[in-house]
Design a protein around this motif. Structure first.
Motif, PDB file in Angstrom:
ATOM      1  N   TYR F   3       7.110   2.674  -2.063  1.00 56.39           N
ATOM      2  CA  TYR F   3       5.803   3.284  -2.278  1.00 56.39           C
ATOM      3  C   TYR F   3       4.811   2.128  -2.322  1.00 56.39           C
ATOM      4  O   TYR F   3       4.785   1.347  -3.270  1.00 56.39           O
ATOM      5  CB  TYR F   3       5.810   4.051  -3.599  1.00 56.39           C
ATOM      6  CG  TYR F   3       4.666   5.016  -3.738  1.00 56.39           C
ATOM      7  CD1 TYR F   3       4.702   6.247  -3.083  1.00 56.39           C
ATOM      8  CD2 TYR F   3       3.563   4.711  -4.515  1.00 56.39           C
ATOM      9  CE1 TYR F   3       3.660   7.150  -3.204  1.00 56.39           C
ATOM     10  CE2 TYR F   3       2.515   5.608  -4.631  1.00 56.39           C
ATOM     11  CZ  TYR F   3       2.556   6.835  -3.975  1.00 56.39           C
ATOM     12  OH  TYR F   3       1.526   7.720  -4.094  1.00 56.39           O
ATOM     13  N   ILE F   5       1.170   0.528  -2.533  1.00 58.23           N
ATOM     14  CA  ILE F   5      -0.193   0.769  -3.016  1.00 58.23           C
ATOM     15  C   ILE F   5      -1.039  -0.435  -2.614  1.00 58.23           C
ATOM     16  O   ILE F   5      -0.670  -1.566  -2.922  1.00 58.23           O
ATOM     17  CB  ILE F   5      -0.210   0.903  -4.549  1.00 58.23           C
ATOM     18  CG1 ILE F   5       0.652   2.081  -4.996  1.00 58.23           C
ATOM     19  CG2 ILE F   5      -1.640   1.060  -5.060  1.00 58.23           C
ATOM     20  CD1 ILE F   5       0.809   2.205  -6.505  1.00 58.23           C
ATOM     21  N   ILE F   7      -5.014  -2.093  -2.553  1.00 57.82           N
ATOM     22  CA  ILE F   7      -6.428  -2.008  -2.938  1.00 57.82           C
ATOM     23  C   ILE F   7      -7.194  -2.855  -1.929  1.00 57.82           C
ATOM     24  O   ILE F   7      -6.889  -4.048  -1.775  1.00 57.82           O
ATOM     25  CB  ILE F   7      -6.669  -2.612  -4.338  1.00 57.82           C
ATOM     26  CG1 ILE F   7      -5.627  -2.151  -5.342  1.00 57.82           C
ATOM     27  CG2 ILE F   7      -8.091  -2.337  -4.812  1.00 57.82           C
ATOM     28  CD1 ILE F   7      -5.746  -0.739  -5.781  1.00 57.82           C
ATOM     29  N   LYS F  60      -8.292   2.597  -2.490  1.00 54.90           N
ATOM     30  CA  LYS F  60      -6.855   2.499  -2.729  1.00 54.90           C
ATOM     31  C   LYS F  60      -6.106   3.294  -1.666  1.00 54.90           C
ATOM     32  O   LYS F  60      -6.427   4.449  -1.424  1.00 54.90           O
ATOM     33  CB  LYS F  60      -6.522   3.039  -4.113  1.00 54.90           C
ATOM     34  CG  LYS F  60      -5.036   3.003  -4.441  1.00 54.90           C
ATOM     35  CD  LYS F  60      -4.792   3.177  -5.932  1.00 54.90           C
ATOM     36  CE  LYS F  60      -4.433   4.612  -6.250  1.00 54.90           C
ATOM     37  NZ  LYS F  60      -3.892   4.779  -7.611  1.00 54.90           N
ATOM     38  N   GLU F  62      -2.303   4.677  -0.517  1.00 54.44           N
ATOM     39  CA  GLU F  62      -0.916   4.870  -0.923  1.00 54.44           C
ATOM     40  C   GLU F  62      -0.123   5.305   0.290  1.00 54.44           C
ATOM     41  O   GLU F  62      -0.517   6.233   1.006  1.00 54.44           O
ATOM     42  CB  GLU F  62      -0.818   5.930  -2.031  1.00 54.44           C
ATOM     43  CG  GLU F  62      -1.351   5.389  -3.342  1.00 54.44           C
ATOM     44  CD  GLU F  62      -1.675   6.479  -4.349  1.00 54.44           C
ATOM     45  OE1 GLU F  62      -0.857   6.742  -5.226  1.00 54.44           O
ATOM     46  OE2 GLU F  62      -2.767   7.080  -4.229  1.00 54.44           O
ATOM     47  N   ILE F  74       2.990  -3.715   5.563  1.00 55.05           N
ATOM     48  CA  ILE F  74       2.313  -4.840   4.898  1.00 55.05           C
ATOM     49  C   ILE F  74       1.534  -5.660   5.921  1.00 55.05           C
ATOM     50  O   ILE F  74       0.370  -6.030   5.694  1.00 55.05           O
ATOM     51  CB  ILE F  74       3.348  -5.700   4.145  1.00 55.05           C
ATOM     52  CG1 ILE F  74       3.894  -4.889   2.964  1.00 55.05           C
ATOM     53  CG2 ILE F  74       2.719  -7.008   3.675  1.00 55.05           C
ATOM     54  CD1 ILE F  74       4.993  -5.571   2.186  1.00 55.05           C
ATOM     55  N   ILE F  77      -1.634  -3.878   6.905  1.00 51.02           N
ATOM     56  CA  ILE F  77      -2.675  -3.923   5.875  1.00 51.02           C
ATOM     57  C   ILE F  77      -3.289  -5.313   5.816  1.00 51.02           C
ATOM     58  O   ILE F  77      -4.512  -5.484   5.798  1.00 51.02           O
ATOM     59  CB  ILE F  77      -2.097  -3.535   4.495  1.00 51.02           C
ATOM     60  CG1 ILE F  77      -1.581  -2.096   4.532  1.00 51.02           C
ATOM     61  CG2 ILE F  77      -3.165  -3.681   3.410  1.00 51.02           C
ATOM     62  CD1 ILE F  77      -0.869  -1.666   3.273  1.00 51.02           C
ATOM     63  N   GLY F  89      -8.403  -7.958  -2.221  1.00 56.32           N
ATOM     64  CA  GLY F  89      -7.497  -7.010  -2.846  1.00 56.32           C
ATOM     65  C   GLY F  89      -6.035  -7.385  -2.824  1.00 56.32           C
ATOM     66  O   GLY F  89      -5.654  -8.528  -2.539  1.00 56.32           O
ATOM     67  N   LYS F  90      -5.201  -6.416  -3.148  1.00 57.94           N
ATOM     68  CA  LYS F  90      -3.785  -6.630  -3.377  1.00 57.94           C
ATOM     69  C   LYS F  90      -2.958  -5.539  -2.720  1.00 57.94           C
ATOM     70  O   LYS F  90      -3.438  -4.439  -2.499  1.00 57.94           O
ATOM     71  CB  LYS F  90      -3.490  -6.557  -4.904  1.00 57.94           C
ATOM     72  CG  LYS F  90      -4.162  -7.594  -5.758  1.00 57.94           C
ATOM     73  CD  LYS F  90      -3.414  -8.897  -5.817  1.00 57.94           C
ATOM     74  CE  LYS F  90      -4.238  -9.972  -6.499  1.00 57.94           C
ATOM     75  NZ  LYS F  90      -4.359  -9.781  -7.949  1.00 57.94           N
ATOM     76  N   ILE F  91      -1.697  -5.895  -2.503  1.00 56.51           N
ATOM     77  CA  ILE F  91      -0.713  -4.874  -2.113  1.00 56.51           C
ATOM     78  C   ILE F  91       0.391  -4.862  -3.163  1.00 56.51           C
ATOM     79  O   ILE F  91       0.917  -5.920  -3.521  1.00 56.51           O
ATOM     80  CB  ILE F  91      -0.082  -5.198  -0.740  1.00 56.51           C
ATOM     81  CG1 ILE F  91      -1.184  -5.356   0.316  1.00 56.51           C
ATOM     82  CG2 ILE F  91       0.908  -4.114  -0.326  1.00 56.51           C
ATOM     83  CD1 ILE F  91      -0.643  -5.790   1.674  1.00 56.51           C
ATOM     84  N   PHE F  92       0.689  -3.684  -3.663  1.00 57.42           N
ATOM     85  CA  PHE F  92       1.784  -3.544  -4.615  1.00 57.42           C
ATOM     86  C   PHE F  92       2.862  -2.678  -3.973  1.00 57.42           C
ATOM     87  O   PHE F  92       2.560  -1.647  -3.380  1.00 57.42           O
ATOM     88  CB  PHE F  92       1.309  -2.875  -5.900  1.00 57.42           C
ATOM     89  CG  PHE F  92       0.141  -3.578  -6.533  1.00 57.42           C
ATOM     90  CD1 PHE F  92       0.295  -4.854  -7.071  1.00 57.42           C
ATOM     91  CD2 PHE F  92      -1.106  -2.982  -6.584  1.00 57.42           C
ATOM     92  CE1 PHE F  92      -0.788  -5.512  -7.649  1.00 57.42           C
ATOM     93  CE2 PHE F  92      -2.188  -3.629  -7.169  1.00 57.42           C
ATOM     94  CZ  PHE F  92      -2.029  -4.906  -7.698  1.00 57.42           C
ATOM     95  N   VAL F  93       4.127  -3.109  -4.110  1.00 56.69           N
ATOM     96  CA  VAL F  93       5.211  -2.323  -3.528  1.00 56.69           C
ATOM     97  C   VAL F  93       6.129  -1.840  -4.630  1.00 56.69           C
ATOM     98  O   VAL F  93       6.665  -2.647  -5.397  1.00 56.69           O
ATOM     99  CB  VAL F  93       6.010  -3.158  -2.509  1.00 56.69           C
ATOM    100  CG1 VAL F  93       7.073  -2.297  -1.853  1.00 56.69           C
ATOM    101  CG2 VAL F  93       5.079  -3.759  -1.479  1.00 56.69           C
ATOM    102  N   LEU F  94       6.296  -0.534  -4.734  1.00 62.78           N
ATOM    103  CA  LEU F  94       7.176   0.040  -5.749  1.00 62.78           C
ATOM    104  C   LEU F  94       8.383   0.678  -5.065  1.00 62.78           C
ATOM    105  O   LEU F  94       8.312   1.050  -3.886  1.00 62.78           O
ATOM    106  CB  LEU F  94       6.436   1.121  -6.549  1.00 62.78           C
ATOM    107  CG  LEU F  94       5.490   0.645  -7.665  1.00 62.78           C
ATOM    108  CD1 LEU F  94       4.273  -0.036  -7.108  1.00 62.78           C
ATOM    109  CD2 LEU F  94       5.090   1.804  -8.572  1.00 62.78           C
ATOM    110  N   ASP F  95       9.449   0.792  -5.815  1.00 60.66           N
ATOM    111  CA  ASP F  95      10.600   1.509  -5.276  1.00 60.66           C
ATOM    112  C   ASP F  95      10.333   3.007  -5.320  1.00 60.66           C
ATOM    113  O   ASP F  95       9.722   3.501  -6.252  1.00 60.66           O
ATOM    114  CB  ASP F  95      11.850   1.209  -6.109  1.00 60.66           C
ATOM    115  CG  ASP F  95      12.401  -0.160  -5.781  1.00 60.66           C
ATOM    116  OD1 ASP F  95      12.365  -0.541  -4.588  1.00 60.66           O
ATOM    117  OD2 ASP F  95      12.821  -0.872  -6.727  1.00 60.66           O
TER     118      ASP F  95
END
Ligand SMILES: Nc1ncnc2c1ncn2[C@@H]1O[C@H](COP(=O)(O)OP(=O)(O)O)[C@@H](O)[C@H]1O
Ligand SMILES: Nc1ncnc2c1ncn2[C@@H]1O[C@H](COP(=O)(O)OP(=O)(O)O)[C@@H](O)[C@H]1O
Ligand SMILES: Nc1ncnc2c1ncn2[C@@H]1O[C@H](COP(=O)(O)OP(=O)(O)O)[C@@H](O)[C@H]1O
Lengths: 113, 449, 449, 449, 113, 113
Positions: F3, F5, F7, F60, F62, F74, F77, F89-95
């Motif tokens: 997942y 996310i 910004i 944001k 998702e 990635i 983006i 901004g940032k990229i966050f990667v969640l499981d």
């Protein structure tokens, strides 16, 4: 605990909330979002200039639940949100290791409900 | 094909029938024309009526914002669009033939002929039959704005679900076959309700009762919105509705005080009664809201004010200021209870209470004029019940009834006709997505921007 | 119970006291009434004043949008509601007894009697004491709009924290016990400040100084908003505030030029000076903003324009266009520095600068009238300092002072009274949630829709 | 330093050159002044023109909302600010010297002298050269509003990318060096286009063609917005644009019917033609949209209405109502195809179609006046092509051409000058962030609140 | 790394941001949301028609932090957001395996701050 | 499944969406947010009162993707959103353990696309 994220059609919100209530899932956080998906949007026209119109209005629900409630949550969302048309959206389930209630400082599964 | 012919025949027949019936009501003896001042243009009167015209013009956008703020975001443009299209469409209809139908040389008390189409002979000289001190053209323009806003009032009833094409056709037909004749009956020289002695200073019957009953019919024929009434969101932008109400109130001074067709004491009287009724009604709704719902609401105050403005319209130039208070108060009490308690019982979905406010308020206003009218305010008027002339009440009631029946029946017929031609209602998917996108390919507001 | 009686007694006593003191200022010799034209209604003048009335009516909603755009989203309806309720409430008060108190037959220079209540004898004929060429009713209506907007101006000071019930009571009392007498003093036949020779063309003292000082008192008595000043969000919708300012500017033509009570050269002069002062003040604020804050701001321009409009109000019909420029410039300079530097030092929370703009601007305007007034513009006026009559400055200062003292003292008393009756301020929880939901059970905008 | 002097010299030279060339067009024989009624102020006429002035004033904020609703959220204030600053700035320019340049005593048909600066001799008595029945001051005020809105129209072309400082300088220069002379040529006593016989009732050439061509030049000189045209969002708030259009329509009654400078049949005629053209044009755009884009759009209807209002402006007091329909229809057809098909081909970025609507619509209107004008409507006018006088068409074309050339050339020069002085365009970072924050340190709306 | 999601009362935002700053946690993303919880909303009334009014305005904060900052973050939110009334909201902590700074392409824990 | 996310700057949205499409990643959910970061905001001024102005408008995104698409996502983006300025901004990667398509009820990696 699980963190359930669901993207649904805007006009299904009331129905989904009702179904969740019916299963005793009362706590929900709701956000306005727009989404690009399979669903073709209506291309808007401004002074004969056509806009792509690929981003459609959707509603995002976030529901943190104890594992035992996960299935009920998913069922409720599915039954409330499904119209059978493209654009009905998705449910994403993430793991939720920790949860704290701000008012009391309680944490873990008693904080979630 | 044959089916079509049959239907059209039926419609025409019914209309003629209706007209015939109504025509039968006509009193025998023609009333002699009032003495008319020599037709010299007065700059003061002309300035006032020109301005009143501009103010009444602004009421149609005002109505657009009043209604537009109350619907859901996804339908806001559909409301604005319907109001502005009515403004364009009926203005053209009026100039081409509508004015002639309403005010042109009388045909048997029922309708004007077409000899004034394209404003033939409607020029810079006054027409003393209607207004002896302002150019005839200016009178025509002033009346145009009434012809425009009346159909626009109806659209509150079927907001958020009518097809735009059906809307356009219905409006044109309704303006021509309902508004124009009714205006002729009440205001046209030779019109049968005018001769009958019905008092309608600025259009209580012609405008509000007429539009109100049509609105009720529309709500019934089109049926309720999807999800009504649980899943209908509250007003998406109340400040915009307040803006609309403010423009309506402002424009209503032109509507009522302009109907004196001169800048004189009568205009002053109409101005005062208009304002007083609106203020009283707005305040009364706030009080009722406080009592019955625990808090005074903004929507209540603007709804009440509009109800008061509606109710004072027929009597503005016939009643005194204290009577205007009574009329304003009455309109709020009646409309409040109707909208809050009667309407939910009846179960139809008049989205923005076009009937509840304009219909009910208009009927009350017409009756109230029969109660409080006094010749001391306007010698060209009549005395009402409280001034020793109970007969006036009956005359008023007849005018209301005739309008209710004719407009109601004709509206049903026209709606059925339009339904058969192009379909009245958008399909379910379109209603869910909203009319802005599906009927106009536009959105009111950007989301990501 | 006894406590209550005592308090009421005290209040009444104080009020009488205040009135007595002020009455003592009255000059001995009565001024002879000006020659009055024969009372024949002029259609041109009537058209102009009717219209001016409608325009001034629109200022109250205009003010609602001006103020409403500047507060936080959660309080926008409370502002609109307060403005519209004032419009309803004071209109009724005015017709019932307010007009009679202000303009009715004089009682010892202090107040009118009640003989004109319910508009008794206020009809279609001119009252040459006030306006010889328009129906008396029209004059009454025009004045009504001033009586409406004056209390509404105050509400900027206590925005976002006053109880709605307290608001209603306070407004009714203030209009009756402060506005009506002050209007009588300055404008009523026999009023002591009028006889004293104070110049106030369209209400600088009666409207702006009067409302401004009451606003300051309100801000002081109610105290600051929670989180002031760090956690108060910026204007939630500046375009709406600009709309409000535009409507105010538009309406102000009626306010000032309408105060000529005729469509003549004097009205033209007031129209020109009004516009010139507003434009100069708006531009000057932009320049000051540029110099002191690095950028010209939209809020600055509309604040400046309103300050200019306030300042020109008392002198609009007495000064020339170049003088209007000076007055406009002066109003901006004074208000800018007051709002930017003095107010933060003083630490009170006048939410929307009702005192900073109307109070300060109004005082400046009254003084400036004493500087720039000239009989060459208006022979019924007086010459000011620059035209060789420094005494006028003193007369103006006295009028301002009297108003400041009376309105200030009376406002404190009324606020304390209302606080004791129902409590002035919402509780903390209600303030956090916002007045729209807690006072009116409504939201201005939908979030999810 | 030397470079600067050289540039300024060049500029001045060019301007003089241009003026000289145009002056050469002047016809030899001076036209005798029309007979003038005795200069007595009419209250009715004065009331009407005062009001028209207020209505035209409201058009500038109306334009602000019309344009402001169409840009992106991050630039909404920049539009409102530009409109309001023009209102302030040009009002002052007008009073100080602009009015004198345009309408003051003629210098060789090209410009007025400065003898009326600061409104010297412009007082309460009528100036029969321009309007014999209203105070001269009122005429001056009415004209001021035209001087204000004309430069404001231009800003649609360079919306979302011009520096605020550059904007202010450009506007002041343009108003002085382009608007004032052109107004003198067409309307000033002695102006060469006026003597030439060009018909321009309410400013088709002076206002719309003039601003339109300047807009085109601005769009070309400033270049396209970043991301044009793929990444430009749609209108951020169409209801606000509709509000703007409604105020424009309302104000246009003052603009056109007020240009009769009296409340008479001619004003009535202008009122009717104005409304009819707007309605026809609005409806026609809806129809074209339906045909070419599948749906009628709200933006289309308001764009069409404005195009119709633009096109009827020069002819409002010279043509009949049916001609107004033709003119309205023509304006929509021409503007629709221009904006939809020609402009994208040409590739310049006229953000809000200031040229496409005002320029193209204005040219059409001026020509159309030469086609449909008739002395039966206005004996002081002339007959057009359809009434047997094809020469009028030529006269109209010359007036348009002169304006196009002069305004076009002068605008380029002024833009280059301003670019050299302070730079015309914001930098890329500022454009990305938006003008509200970078030029005014404000946001139109709060996000979190 | 952790991904902290907090739902708080709208008027506590400034306070929470201050507390976070005080603990050197500067990077935050903020969203408008509405939530259904235990807190009873005020039922709105439109022309005497009562709306359920169960969805209340809330603010959502998202803060990605290194594990060592987690506790400070939670403390800051708790101290800034707590009023003791129902409706104060929740803090949810998710695992964050990966984080990338767009400007530099850095990833992992140096990207987060 | 992951997942993602991200910004990003508001005006990079169109570019990022294009780059994602180019890599066959069509499904995205977009939200308006404001963020506090290293980027200094422009301090707003209202009647000479200066507002902190620390919260800047951001977007944001998702995107739920199968693992094999993560890198492409990635990259897309990064390439679309990078301007090189602070605030990108940032990229966050969640499981993402679970994903369900509402319309069909499908779940897992076939539901994601
Ligand atoms: N993989 C995904 N990542 C993020 N959002 C998604 C994803 N898939 C779907 N969505 C969201 O769900 C919405 C509906 O998806 P869509 O493909 O139109 O419908 P369906 O799921 O019925 O095929 C999209 O607009 C988007 O907001
Ligand atoms: N389990 C949950 N899942 C999603 N959002 C939640 C959950 N619990 C609380 N919330 C959010 O937190 C807000 C406050 O919760 P509420 O129950 O009213 O207060 P409290 O936590 O003090 O009992 C809710 O409006 C909702 O937005
Ligand atoms: N650790 C984080 N947690 C939550 N949001 C973050 C975090 N870091 C950055 N952001 C978001 O990204 C935006 C840009 O961050 P910023 O520090 O300004 O730029 P950069 O990443 O280029 O240094 C912030 O406004 C914020 O919304």
């Amino acid at each position: 605990m699980k963190y359930v994220i669901a993207i649904i059609q805007p006009d299904r919100l009331d129905e989904v909330l009702d179904r969740l209530s019916a299963k005793e899932i009362h706590l929900v956080t709701v956000t306005n979002v727009v989404g690009r998906g399979r669903q073709k949007g209506i291309a808007e026209v401004y002074r004969s200039h056509t806009e792509a119109g690929s981003l459609l209005k959707k509603i995002k629900l976030e529901i943190a639940v104890n594992d035992s409630f996960l299935e009920a949550t998913i069922d409720a969302i599915l039954s409330g949100a499904r119209t059978g048309n493209v654009g009905d959206g998705k449910i994403f389930v993430l793991d939720l290791p920790q949860c704290i209630r701000i008012r009391t400082g309680e944490s873990g599964s008693e904080a979630i409900g | 094909m044959r089916r079509m012919v049959r239907r059209i025949a039926a419609v025409v027949g019914l209309l003629l029938c209706g007209a015939g019936l109504l025509y039968a009501n006509e009193p025998a003896a023609p009333v002699p024309a009032a003495e008319i001042p020599a037709p010299v243009v007065s700059t003061g009167d002309t300035a006032w009526v020109l301005l009143s015209t501009a103010m009444v013009m602004l009421m149609t956008p005002g109505l657009a914002f009043f209604y537009g703020g109350l619907v859901r975001k996804k339908n806001v443009l559909s409301i604005l669009m319907q109001c502005l299209i009515v403004l364009c469409l009926i203005s053209i209809q009026w100039v081409t033939f509508g004015y002639s139908l309403s005010f042109g040389p009388d045909i048997r008390g029922v309708i004007g002929d077409l000899s004034w189409s394209f404003l033939k002979t409607v020029g810079g000289d006054p027409n003393p039959d209607y207004a002896g001190t302002i150019p005839h053209q200016v009178f025509m323009m002033f009346q145009m704005m009434f012809a425009v806003i009346t159909p626009a009032l109806i659209l509150g009833a079927f907001a958020e679900r009518m097809k735009f094409s059906a809307f356009c056709i219905f409006m044109l037909l309704w303006a021509t076959l309902v508004y124009d004749p009714v205006a002729h009956w009440v205001w046209g020289v030779g019109g049968f309700l005018r001769r009958h002695g019905a008092l309608d200073f600025a259009g209580g019957t012609v405008v509000h009762v007429n539009a109100g009953i049509a609105a009720l019919i529309c709500a019934l024929v089109l049926g309720r919105r999807l999800g009504y009434e649980r899943n209908i969101s509250p007003p998406h932008n109340l400040p915009v509705a307040v803006l609309g109400a403010a423009l309506l109130w402002f424009g209503w001074f032109g509507f009522n005080a302009g109907s004196a067709l001169a800048a004189n004491g009568l205009a002053g009287n109409a101005f005062v009664t208009t304002h007083v009724a609106a203020a009283t009604a707005g305040l009364s709704w706030a009080v009722l809201d406080w009592i019955f719902n625990g808090r005074s609401t903004m929507l209540g105050v603007i709804t009440g004010s509009v109800a008061g403005l509606v109710a004072i319209t027929p009597g503005a130039g016939f009643v005194t200021a204290p009577a205007a208070m009574a009329i304003g108060l009455g309109s709020t009490v009646i409309c409040f209870f109707f909208v809050a308690y009667v309407k939910p019982k009846l179960g139809y979905d008049d989205s923005l209470d076009a009937f509840g406010v304009h219909g009910i308020g208009g009927i009350w206003g017409a009756i109230a004029t029969g109660i409080w009218a006094t010749k001391s305010v306007n010698s060209a008027g009549a005395d009402g019940l409280l001034y020793g002339n109970p007969a006036q009440l009956g005359i008023q009631a007849v005018a209301v009834l005739v309008t209710l029946v004719y407009s109601g029946v004709a509206s049903i017929i026209l709606l059925k006709l339009v339904d058969w031609l192009v379909g009245l209602r958008v399909n379910e998917r379109e209603e869910r997505i909203g009319l802005d996108l599906t009927q106009h390919r536009e959105s009111g507001y950007t989301i990501i921007d």
